[in-house]
Design a protein around this motif. Structure first.
Motif: not given
Length: 345
Positions: A292-300
Motif C-alpha cells: 500500500i502506497t501513497t497516490e503520489k508514489d503510485y503514479v511512479r
C-alpha cells in the motif's frame, strides 16, 4: 535542531538577508514581475515540503473545473524532461513529475503543464487553441517573476512557519515576513477536532493582517485503497499483514493511519525515482503481501514489476469549518478578473 544545523546558523542569517533583499527589489518594482489578465492562483509555502500542496490544488480543481477551463502549472520536480511540456496521452511521471502526472490522470477535464519558467509556462498555455480561463500555480509562492492575482499560503499544524527559521538552520525558504503576500493562509494537517480556542491561538501566533483570511484543514483519508484491477475497504486492509511504502516528505501520518503490528514500513526520499534495486528490495520484502502506497508514489510505481500487488490510498484536504467562506472568496476573485493580456510591473 541538530548540531550541524546549529553550526550552519551564520549561513541561515546570510540566506535570509539575500532572500529579503530579493523580495524588497520585487516589491519596489526594481526586479520585474509579469502579471496576466487571467485569474492566476498561486499555492505554496514558506518552508521546504510537506505542507499538503497537492490536496489543496486538487481542492481548487474540484471547486472550479465544472464551470471554468482550468490549467495547472508546476515546475515538475525531478522530471526527466526540460522546458515547457503540456501533458497528453504519451505523458508519464518521468516526463511531468509525479504530482503533475497525478493531476493529469485524476482530472480528465483540465490542462496540466510543467515549466520551471512560470512566465513562459503561462504564456505557452495562453497561446493554446483552447486557452485556460484559470491557471493554478503549484508550489510557486517564491516565484516572484510571475505576479499571481491571488496567493494561498500553506503551513502545517505541527510545523508552523512562525516556529521555524531560515535554511539551513531551519526549513524556511524565505523569512516569515513573506507571509504578508498571502491573501489566504491555510493551516494544514490539523487534528479533526481542533478547538476554536486553539485556532485562535494559532491565528494570533501567525500575526496576520486584517485583510488576510485564515482557514484550518485536515487530511481526510479515503475509505478504500485502489489497485490496478481491484479495490479493498480500508477497514479490511488495516488488519491484514502488508507492506506500507512512502516516498513523500512526511510519511508518518500515512503509516499511522494504516499500520498494524504485522506491517513493515518502507520509507524513501520525497519524489524518489525507484531503481531496479529498489524494486527488487520491495519485491523481496513483500513476497505474497500487498503493498500500500501513497497516490503520489503510485503514479511512479504502477507500471513496474510490483504492479500486481500495489494499491494506493487517496487523500483530500477537508476544511474544519468555514469552507463556504473559502469557496466564495476564491470564486469572487475569479469572477472579478479579466482574461488573456500580459503586463509588466
Amino acid at each position: 535542531m541538530n548540531v550541524l544545523r546549529k553550526i550552519l546558523f551564520p549561513f541561515a542569517i546570510l540566506y535570509g538577508f539575500i532572500t529579503t533583499i530579493r523580495n524588497f527589489l520585487f516589491d519596489k518594482g526594481i526586479l520585474k514581475s509579469t502579471s496576466f489578465d487571467v485569474p492566476v492562483i498561486a499555492v505554496g509555502n514558506l518552508s521546504v515540503g510537506g505542507t499538503g500542496k497537492t490536496p489543496q490544488i486538487e481542492y481548487l480543481i474540484r471547486l472550479l473545473s465544472d464551470n471554468y477551463r482550468i490549467a495547472t502549472l508546476s515546475r515538475g520536480y525531478k522530471r526527466k524532461s526540460e522546458g515547457f511540456v503540456l501533458a497528453d496521452t504519451t505523458s508519464n511521471a518521468d516526463i511531468l513529475g509525479d504530482e503533475p502526472f497525478q493531476f493529469y490522470q485524476k482530472f480528465t477535464n483540465i490542462q496540466v503543464a510543467v515549466d520551471a519558467n512560470r512566465t513562459n509556462g503561462i504564456t505557452q498555455l495562453l497561446s493554446q487553441a483552447i486557452k485556460p480561463e484559470i491557471i493554478l500555480l503549484d508550489d510557486a509562492y517564491q516565484h516572484r517573476k510571475v505576479k499571481a492575482g491571488f496567493y494561498i499560503l500553506l503551513t502545517a499544524f505541527g510545523d508552523l512557519y512562525a516556529d521555524d527559521f531560515m535554511l539551513p538552520t531551519g526549513n524556511l525558504r524565505e523569512s516569515r515576513s513573506g507571509a504578508e503576500r498571502a491573501n489566504i493562509v491555510v493551516v494544514t494537517k490539523c487534528p479533526k477536532n481542533l478547538s476554536d480556542e486553539k485556532q485562535e491561538e494559532i491565528r494570533l501566533k501567525l500575526k496576520l493582517n486584517c485583510s488576510q483570511q485564515i482557514y484550518f484543514t485536515f487530511i481526510d483519508y479515503d475509505n478504500t485503497v485502489y489497485g490496478q484491477d481491484e479495490k479493498i475497504d480500508v477497514k479490511d486492509i488495516k488488519s491484514e499483514a502488508k507492506i506500507l511504502l512512502a516516498g513523500i516528505a512526511k510519511p508518518k501520518p500515512f503509516f499511522d493511519f494504516l499500520k498494524n503490528e504485522k506491517d513493515e514500513c518502507l520509507t524513501f526520499p520525497d519524489h524518489h525515482h525507484f531503481s531496479d534495486n529498489d524494486l527488487n528490495e520491495i519485491q523481496n520484502k513483500a513476497q505474497d503481501k500487498k503493498i500500500i502506497t501513497t497516490e503520489k508514489d503510485y503514479v511512479r510505481l504502477k507500471d513496474t514489476e510490483i504492479t500486481s500487488k500495489l494499491f494506493f490510498l487517496p487523500i483530500k484536504s477537508t476544511f474544519i469549518n468555514h469552507h463556504k467562506n473559502f469557496d466564495s472568496t476564491i470564486l469572487e476573485y475569479v469572477k472579478g478578473n479579466s482574461f488573456n493580456q500580459k503586463t509588466e510591473q
